[in-house]
Write a protein that holds these residues in place. Structure first.
Motif, PDB file in Angstrom:
ATOM      1  N   SER A 117      32.268  61.253  57.090  1.00 53.94           N
ATOM      2  CA  SER A 117      32.490  61.414  58.532  1.00 53.94           C
ATOM      3  C   SER A 117      33.742  62.213  58.864  1.00 53.94           C
ATOM      4  CB  SER A 117      32.554  60.039  59.215  1.00 53.94           C
ATOM      5  OG  SER A 117      33.651  59.293  58.703  1.00 53.94           O
ATOM      6  N   GLU A 118      34.800  62.052  58.057  1.00 53.37           N
ATOM      7  CA  GLU A 118      36.043  62.780  58.317  1.00 53.37           C
ATOM      8  C   GLU A 118      36.001  64.147  57.632  1.00 53.37           C
ATOM      9  OE1 GLU A 118      38.448  62.151  60.259  1.00 53.37           O
ATOM     10  OE2 GLU A 118      38.173  60.039  60.768  1.00 53.37           O
ATOM     11  N   GLU A 156      42.677  62.958  56.173  1.00 55.30           N
ATOM     12  CA  GLU A 156      42.227  61.821  56.978  1.00 55.30           C
ATOM     13  C   GLU A 156      41.134  61.047  56.258  1.00 55.30           C
ATOM     14  OE1 GLU A 156      43.651  60.674  59.740  1.00 55.30           O
ATOM     15  OE2 GLU A 156      45.135  62.241  59.314  1.00 55.30           O
ATOM     16  N   ARG A 157      40.287  61.763  55.529  1.00 56.14           N
ATOM     17  CA  ARG A 157      39.229  61.099  54.757  1.00 56.14           C
ATOM     18  C   ARG A 157      39.847  60.235  53.657  1.00 56.14           C
ATOM     19  NH1 ARG A 157      36.597  65.315  53.992  1.00 56.14           N
ATOM     20  NH2 ARG A 157      36.780  65.803  51.766  1.00 56.14           N
ATOM     21  N   ALA A 158      40.869  60.763  52.986  1.00 54.63           N
ATOM     22  CA  ALA A 158      41.553  60.001  51.938  1.00 54.63           C
ATOM     23  C   ALA A 158      42.223  58.755  52.514  1.00 54.63           C
ATOM     24  CB  ALA A 158      42.581  60.886  51.240  1.00 54.63           C
ATOM     25  N   LYS A 159      42.843  58.882  53.674  1.00 55.47           N
ATOM     26  CA  LYS A 159      43.503  57.731  54.309  1.00 55.47           C
ATOM     27  C   LYS A 159      42.484  56.654  54.681  1.00 55.47           C
ATOM     28  CE  LYS A 159      47.535  60.171  56.195  1.00 55.47           C
ATOM     29  NZ  LYS A 159      48.246  60.596  57.432  1.00 55.47           N
ATOM     30  N   ILE A 178      37.440  64.297  46.806  1.00 54.58           N
ATOM     31  CA  ILE A 178      38.897  64.424  46.752  1.00 54.58           C
ATOM     32  C   ILE A 178      39.320  64.165  45.307  1.00 54.58           C
ATOM     33  CG2 ILE A 178      41.105  63.569  47.651  1.00 54.58           C
ATOM     34  CD1 ILE A 178      39.495  62.547  50.102  1.00 54.58           C
ATOM     35  N   PRO A 179      39.521  65.216  44.509  1.00 55.39           N
ATOM     36  CA  PRO A 179      39.822  65.040  43.079  1.00 55.39           C
ATOM     37  C   PRO A 179      41.045  64.144  42.861  1.00 55.39           C
ATOM     38  CG  PRO A 179      39.371  67.340  43.577  1.00 55.39           C
ATOM     39  CD  PRO A 179      39.489  66.630  44.896  1.00 55.39           C
ATOM     40  N   SER A 180      40.847  63.080  42.098  1.00 52.68           N
ATOM     41  CA  SER A 180      41.912  62.103  41.864  1.00 52.68           C
ATOM     42  C   SER A 180      41.918  61.686  40.406  1.00 52.68           C
ATOM     43  CB  SER A 180      41.718  60.879  42.766  1.00 52.68           C
ATOM     44  OG  SER A 180      41.689  61.266  44.131  1.00 52.68           O
ATOM     45  N   LYS A 181      43.092  61.363  39.916  1.00 52.17           N
ATOM     46  CA  LYS A 181      43.264  60.998  38.509  1.00 52.17           C
ATOM     47  C   LYS A 181      43.999  59.668  38.395  1.00 52.17           C
ATOM     48  CE  LYS A 181      43.479  65.836  36.982  1.00 52.17           C
ATOM     49  NZ  LYS A 181      43.333  66.453  38.318  1.00 52.17           N
ATOM     50  N   LYS A 224      46.463  59.200  41.507  1.00 56.02           N
ATOM     51  CA  LYS A 224      47.202  60.420  41.791  1.00 56.02           C
ATOM     52  C   LYS A 224      46.228  61.459  42.335  1.00 56.02           C
ATOM     53  CE  LYS A 224      48.947  64.651  40.370  1.00 56.02           C
ATOM     54  NZ  LYS A 224      48.222  65.890  40.002  1.00 56.02           N
ATOM     55  N   THR A 225      46.499  61.946  43.533  1.00 57.91           N
ATOM     56  CA  THR A 225      45.636  62.950  44.138  1.00 57.91           C
ATOM     57  C   THR A 225      46.477  64.042  44.774  1.00 57.91           C
ATOM     58  OG1 THR A 225      43.753  63.280  45.635  1.00 57.91           O
ATOM     59  CG2 THR A 225      45.476  61.794  46.389  1.00 57.91           C
TER      60      THR A 225
END
Length: 658
Positions: A307-308, A313-316, A367-370, A398-399
């Motif tokens: 939706s975001e 904002e999508r990550a939050k 959202i690529p995150s490790k 970590k993103t």
């Protein structure tokens, strides 16, 4: 196969080759100097002191199996009654389903002016500490001031990994501490001397043909080690603002690097990060737990992922979802103990499971995150020379979004996006990148902390009472913790605690937690108060510091051999306007202070200004440096001496006009 010793050159100090003969103090016998000692001149505050300590560590074939043996012997002098706590001893032993460590030949004697009281074996107790650990405890009999407590034991272990070194420092000073070891050439250990203290003796030699195993024709050579420290100062683990004591306590650490078997097979234990990266890609508790994208796509609302349009904002939104979905069980967990799907379904998990879920969900949302492996502040800094997986007990997400890096931890429901809990502020961690190589990443707090008090005080000669208002604003880390405090208890309990923290004479008559001005990183409180007992006949005595940031100096030790670590930048401001009581004149004001600490490390400013009707007081303490080396300790201690003196002793005195 004949095993010749390979001397591993990972230790950073010079090694000398000498032959060594086993020497020591016979058990049950005291030296004249030990009997005569009544005070320890190198530490006048010591309540007890180790007179002599020795450990002999070696490998032995017992019932056909290689066993690690440790002989331990110590003598402790009790200097006063506060030292009696050192008379209770505990020894921990590890076990699993197949084997266990054992304790043999435990003996203890209390020496009192020629009289020996021997510990009875039925006064030695053993209990389970956990699924894998047992504890053996005993208390010395007949302890008095001046007693010498002596004990020894033999510990036998089937775990060659448990040959892990020797701590020269403890909570009491030591006059003499000696570590001896005899290591067959089959076993190669990394070793390092940690802490600020130097060795007085540092000997190593090679003993030929010292280790035999039945069935093999050729023996192994051994490395024979002797390390000694004398006049070792106590290490106070209760010092304020420090990382884990294990980072700084003087000790020698051993870590098994390679086992060269008599049958010709070698097993290497020390690996490179490339080896670890490869293992993580397929490990069910890491690599596979971080590839649950399909599971999360099926089990969370589609709108959460799509939706975001704005990635930040999508990550939050995803971060907030994980915070609210999970209840943290208070556990960190560790390698091999994480189950993401089970934790998600139960809505409860440890730190690894919660943050792994966050990583999975961020990746599912594009959202690529490790995963970032870290150690918490109280668990020690991880080694950077080579991978030691037991060093890590926690993970972060970590993103990188729009060119900015975010480190995330969703275990705390009050922690804003991009902020880390205090326990995670441990300098650096290892980012696991399964497509590329893993790498070290510095941990830098996104913000600091500020506590600000702004108020007015009115002194009423008619009622003999002091009234006023205080506006308390907390931001950054202090704002987060204030939100947490307010939600853990009801308002009545909270206000009672607030009154008690100020003084017995302080009464809150009205209170507002200003929700309109509050944010996740900020709290606004406004309170109205009454204060009694300021008027004393013709004089008025007022300490204007109703709220004290530091009631006592947190830095009281004479010296400190390890860094001060605040974790994040801090600032404390206090501004009060005091209305002069009618019919009174100013008799005494505190002196102004302006103290600079280091090269922009910190600054203290304190001043009072008066006009015909009012006195304006201003206090501002700024700490810009989060980590201070030991050489800065004296100056920091001096700064805080002024900080606490100003808050506790800055009386404003009014005298009744004649």
């Amino acid at each position: 196969m004949r095993i010749k010793f390979f001397l591993l050159l990972s230790i950073t100090f010079t090694t000398f080759l000498f032959s060594q003969k086993k020497k020591g103090h016979p058990f049950g016998e005291l030296l004249f100097s030990e009997k005569q000692l009544t005070t320890y001149d190198k530490d006048s505050t010591a309540n007890a002191v180790v007179l002599y300590e020795r450990g002999d560590n070696y490998f032995e074939i017992i019932n056909g199996y290689v066993r690690l043996v440790k002989d331990y012997h110590v003598k402790i002098k009790i200097l006063n009654k506060k030292g009696f706590d050192n008379g209770t001893i505990s020894i921990n032993l590890y076990h699993n389903n197949d084997s266990r460590e054992s304790l043999k030949e435990l003996k203890a004697i209390t020496h009192n002016e020629g009289i020996k009281t021997i510990l009875q074996q039925n006064k030695i107790y053993t209990k389970d500490l956990s699924e894998r650990w047992k504890e053996t405890t005993f208390t010395f009999p007949n302890i008095k001031e001046g007693s010498i407590l002596e004990y020894k034991y033999k510990q036998i272990s089937p775990y060659i990994f448990n040959f892990n070194g020797w701590e020269f420092q403890s909570n009491i000073p030591k006059i003499y501490s000696e570590f001896n070891a005899k290591i067959p050439g089959n076993y190669l250990y990394n070793r390092v001397l940690k802490g600020p203290l130097s060795l007085n003796t540092n000997d190593a030699s090679i003993k030929k043909d010292c280790f035999y195993v039945d069935g093999y024709p050729e023996p192994a050579d051994c490395e024979v080690l002797k390390y000694v420290m004398k006049d070792v100062p106590a290490f106070n683990e209760e010092e304020e603002y420090m990382l884990a004591a294990s980072n700084y306590i003087s000790k020698i650490e051993f870590e098994l690097s390679e086992h060269r078997r008599f049958d010709g097979l070698n097993h290497k234990y020390t690996k490179s990060w490339k080896d670890v990266d490869k293992e993580f890609r397929t490990d069910k508790d890491f690599g596979r737990q971080l590839t649950k994208k399909n599971f999360f796509e099926k089990n969370v609302p589609t709108s959460l992922l799509t939706s975001e349009k704005d990635s930040l904002e999508r990550a939050k939104k995803i971060y907030g979802f994980i915070q609210n979905h999970f209840t943290w069980d208070g556990k960190y967990s560790s390698y091999g103990r994480a189950r993401v799907k089970e934790a998600f379904n139960s809505k409860k998990g440890n730190a690894w499971e919660i943050n792994m879920s966050l990583i999975n969900l961020l990746n599912a949302a594009g959202i690529p995150s490790k995963m970032m492996l870290i150690s918490t502040r109280q668990s020690g800094l991880p080694k950077t020379t080579h991978p030691v997986m037991n060093d890590f007990n926690y993970i972060l997400a970590k993103t990188e979004i729009k060119g900015e890096t975010y480190l995330l931890d969703a275990t705390n429901k009050y922690m804003p996006f991009g902020s880390l809990p205090f326990r995670a502020l441990n300098h650096y961690g290892r980012v696991m990148d399964f497509k590329n190589e893993s790498s070290w990443k510095k941990i830098t707090p996104k913000h600091g902390s500020r506590e600000a008090v702004i108020g007015e005080i009115k002194l009423n000669p008619t009622t003999k009472k002091t009234n006023g208002t205080l506006r308390i604003v907390n931001t950054g880390y202090r704002g987060i913790s204030k939100h947490e405090e307010k939600n853990e208890i009801n308002e009545e309990e909270y206000l009672n605690q607030l009154e008690e923290s100020i003084s017995d004479d302080f009464v809150i008559t009205d209170y507002l937690f200003d929700e309109e001005k509050n944010t996740p990183l900020k709290t606004h409180e406004i309170l109205t108060f009454e204060l009694e007992n300021s008027f004393k006949e013709k004089m008025v005595y007022l300490n204007p510091f109703l709220v004290k940031f530091f009631k006592k100096n947190p830095f009281l030790s004479e010296e400190r051999n390890f860094p001060v670590d605040f974790g994040y930048k801090r600032r404390y401001t206090y501004m009060i306007n005091i209305e002069k009581p009618l019919g009174y004149m100013v008799h005494e004001l505190p002196n102004n202070k302006n103290i600079k600490f280091g090269d922009n490390y910190g600054l203290l400013r304190f001043s009072t200004q008066q006009n015909s009707n009012n006195i304006a007081l201003s206090f501002d303490l700024t700490l810009n440096k989060t980590h201070l080396e030991a050489e800065n300790y004296s100056a920091l201690k001096e700064l805080f001496k002024y900080v606490t003196s100003i808050q506790n002793n800055s009386l404003i005195i009014f005298k009744k006009a004649e």
